[in-house]
Design an enzyme around this catalytic site. Structure first.
Site, mmCIF file in Angstrom:
data_model
loop_
_atom_site.group_PDB
_atom_site.id
_atom_site.type_symbol
_atom_site.label_atom_id
_atom_site.label_comp_id
_atom_site.label_asym_id
_atom_site.label_seq_id
_atom_site.Cartn_x
_atom_site.Cartn_y
_atom_site.Cartn_z
ATOM 1 N N ARG A 57 0.842 -1.207 0.000
ATOM 2 C CA ARG A 57 0.000 0.000 0.000
ATOM 3 C C ARG A 57 0.872 1.251 0.000
ATOM 4 O O ARG A 57 0.465 2.313 -0.455
ATOM 5 C CB ARG A 57 -0.959 -0.014 1.191
ATOM 6 C CG ARG A 57 -1.947 1.137 1.204
ATOM 7 C CD ARG A 57 -3.293 0.817 1.873
ATOM 8 N NE ARG A 57 -3.201 -0.082 3.006
ATOM 9 C CZ ARG A 57 -2.729 0.250 4.217
ATOM 10 N NH1 ARG A 57 -2.315 1.472 4.459
ATOM 11 N NH2 ARG A 57 -2.673 -0.640 5.174
ATOM 12 N N TYR A 109 -15.338 19.082 -13.825
ATOM 13 C CA TYR A 109 -15.792 17.705 -14.055
ATOM 14 C C TYR A 109 -16.876 17.337 -13.032
ATOM 15 O O TYR A 109 -16.786 17.730 -11.864
ATOM 16 C CB TYR A 109 -14.573 16.787 -13.913
ATOM 17 C CG TYR A 109 -14.867 15.328 -14.050
ATOM 18 C CD1 TYR A 109 -15.244 14.786 -15.272
ATOM 19 C CD2 TYR A 109 -14.752 14.483 -12.954
ATOM 20 C CE1 TYR A 109 -15.503 13.445 -15.399
ATOM 21 C CE2 TYR A 109 -15.009 13.131 -13.076
ATOM 22 C CZ TYR A 109 -15.392 12.616 -14.296
ATOM 23 O OH TYR A 109 -15.655 11.286 -14.411
ATOM 24 N N ASP A 180 -6.365 20.640 -13.127
ATOM 25 C CA ASP A 180 -6.855 19.394 -13.708
ATOM 26 C C ASP A 180 -6.760 19.554 -15.222
ATOM 27 O O ASP A 180 -7.588 20.221 -15.843
ATOM 28 C CB ASP A 180 -8.298 19.131 -13.265
ATOM 29 C CG ASP A 180 -8.855 17.824 -13.830
ATOM 30 O OD1 ASP A 180 -8.242 17.263 -14.766
ATOM 31 O OD2 ASP A 180 -9.908 17.374 -13.354
ATOM 32 N N LYS A 205 -7.898 8.586 -19.093
ATOM 33 C CA LYS A 205 -8.238 9.216 -20.367
ATOM 34 C C LYS A 205 -7.044 9.135 -21.336
ATOM 35 O O LYS A 205 -6.667 8.054 -21.723
ATOM 36 C CB LYS A 205 -8.697 10.659 -20.115
ATOM 37 C CG LYS A 205 -9.679 10.796 -18.943
ATOM 38 C CD LYS A 205 -11.034 10.156 -19.190
ATOM 39 C CE LYS A 205 -11.890 10.041 -17.929
ATOM 40 N NZ LYS A 205 -12.122 11.283 -17.198
HETATM 41 C C1 LIG Z 1 -12.511 11.580 -15.859
HETATM 42 C C2 LIG Z 1 -12.105 12.834 -15.213
HETATM 43 C C3 LIG Z 1 -11.809 12.892 -13.845
HETATM 44 C C4 LIG Z 1 -11.965 11.708 -12.919
HETATM 45 O O1 LIG Z 1 -11.144 10.659 -13.276
HETATM 46 P P1 LIG Z 1 -11.507 9.104 -13.048
HETATM 47 O O2 LIG Z 1 -10.291 8.421 -13.520
HETATM 48 O O3 LIG Z 1 -12.740 8.800 -13.828
HETATM 49 O O4 LIG Z 1 -11.743 8.926 -11.571
HETATM 50 C C5 LIG Z 1 -11.393 14.106 -13.323
HETATM 51 N N1 LIG Z 1 -11.297 15.215 -14.097
HETATM 52 C C6 LIG Z 1 -11.594 15.203 -15.401
HETATM 53 C C7 LIG Z 1 -11.485 16.456 -16.192
HETATM 54 C C8 LIG Z 1 -12.004 14.018 -16.008
HETATM 55 O O5 LIG Z 1 -12.303 14.010 -17.321
#
Ligand SMILES: *Cc1c(COP(=O)(O)O)cnc(C)c1O
Length: 395
Positions: A57, A109, A180, A205
């Site tokens: 962990r 998001y 982000d 992504k």
């Molecule tokens: C998908 C996404 C997240 C969250 O990510 P996960 O891997 O689905 O938990 C956060 N910010 C943005 C802009 C996203 O597209």
């Protein structure tokens, strides 16, 4: 890494070379070019330095290989990998003290909205403001702010905030700035170089890129912040498993190739959309009429591969007609997707908040994959042409 320049100093690799080479060092006697996946969750105390590897962990070599690569891509000292982008976001918000204050972009998001609500319930004030508007941003940033949460480009209308300007203003007030940048990934945007403190990615992504693994990452330089974020990850157990780290790292190697094709596919599709009578406004930062066209050109090396547009017909019917674009949420993968934010990615966002962020009922979002552009153009053109006739849209 070990390459040396003419003066014996370390020779820096360029971005695309780092993608392939960083974090691939192997220690075994076999000479494998791909490091093994380290599955053990516990480590022999006498076989190695027990302060280095103790329990899975906390420490895992496969995870560290991925983190080495992610840090190098942004010329950063550290990366901290998480089980998802959400887990990475929760770790960042845990930096805000109880009674502290967070200033955030107004259209973040949808999962980030949920995180904000959870932290509000624990006494953290979260104020949303349009950080893409320099005047609003300057007014919101005061000494009382602990954390600035910037999402750029935003989902789905691709609003763009000036990272360098906001980071400079936030730092004058002692706030930590997180960006982000999931909608571009490190190939197109480098938030730390613009002055941000933490670069957040949902590696689910673009970074992993194949829509088959969840992951998140925080990239940063400050050792004290890293200590707190790793402490949060170890305590909450929001670590990614070794197989997942391997998949993210495997996908990452082709990031630049994938993104280049995704961007050129986006441009091809934007041409179809802007010419279609069934389509109203098209939101894409590569279009000169986009409000942040100039800023995007400076801050991003390309306008990305997410395109949103106002559709004048029945969105549900349009999504059923496209054959190559799958009707699905998420983005950044090799396969092209079409989705309806109002009923899919943004269903949980209150309608008034959604409309204020430009997410109208007729808005459609595309995420371009790496298919042949001619096939994507044919697919979308056919789907839109039916619309113009069968649904009686305005010409
Ligand atoms: C998908 C996404 C997240 C969250 O990510 P996960 O891997 O689905 O938990 C956060 N910010 C943005 C802009 C996203 O597209």
């Amino acid at each position: 890494m070990e390459r040396r320049d003419a003066n014996g100093g370390p020779r820096a690799m360029r971005f695309d070379t780092k993608l392939v080479h960083e974090g691939t060092r192997t220690h075994g006697a076999t000479g494998d070019l791909v490091p093994p996946i380290h599955l053990s969750v516990t480590y022999d105390r006498f076989a190695q330095d027990p302060t280095r590897y103790y329990y899975g962990r906390g420490e895992n070599p496969t995870r560290e290989n991925l983190e080495t690569c992610l840090a190098a891509l942004e010329d950063a000292r550290f990366a901290v990998a998480f089980s998802s982008g959400q887990a990475a976001g929760a770790a960042v918000l845990s930096l805000a003290p109880s009674g502290g204050r967070v200033v955030a972009s107004d259209d973040v998001y949808s999962g980030t909205h949920t995180l904000f609500d959870l932290f509000r319930a624990r006494g953290v004030r979260v104020d949303r403001t349009d950080l893409a508007d320099p005047v609003a941003a300057a007014g919101a940033l005061t000494d009382a702010v602990d954390l600035v949460w910037l999402e750029t480009p935003t989902n789905p209308v691709m609003k763009i905030a000036d990272i360098a300007a906001i980071a400079a203003a936030a730092h004058r007030h002692g706030a930590v700035v997180v960006v982000d940048g999931t909608f571009t990934g490190p190939a197109l945007q480098q938030p730390l170089a613009e002055g941000a403190d933490i670069s957040l990615h949902s590696t689910t992504k673009f970074i992993a890129g194949h829509s088959d693994v969840l992951g998140g990452a925080l990239v940063l330089d400050d050792p004290e912040l890293r200590e707190r974020l790793v402490g949060h990850r170890t305590a909450f157990g929001s670590v990614p498993g070794a197989f997942d780290c391997y998949l993210v790292h495997r996908g990452l190697k082709t990031l630049s190739l994938r993104v280049a094709r995704q961007v050129s596919n986006a441009r091809a599709v934007v041409d179809v959309l802007t010419a279609s009578p069934a389509v109203g406004a098209v939101h894409y930062p590569g279009l000169p009429e986009h409000p942040a066209f100039t800023l995007a050109a400076r801050q991003m090396s390309a306008p990305g591969s997410i395109v949103a547009f106002e559709y004048r017909g029945d969105v549900e019917a349009l999504m059923r007609r496209t054959e190559l674009f799958a009707a699905a949420v998420s983005l950044g993968g090799v396969r092209s997707l079409i989705e309806h934010p109002a009923s899919m990615s943004h269903w949980s966002v209150p309608r008034a908040v959604r409309l204020a962020a430009g997410v109208t009922d007729g808005l459609v979002r595309l995420s371009l994959g790496i298919e042949d552009p001619a096939d994507l153009v044919e697919d979308l053109t056919a789907a839109l042409a039916v619309a113009a006739h069968a649904e009686g849209t305005r010409g």
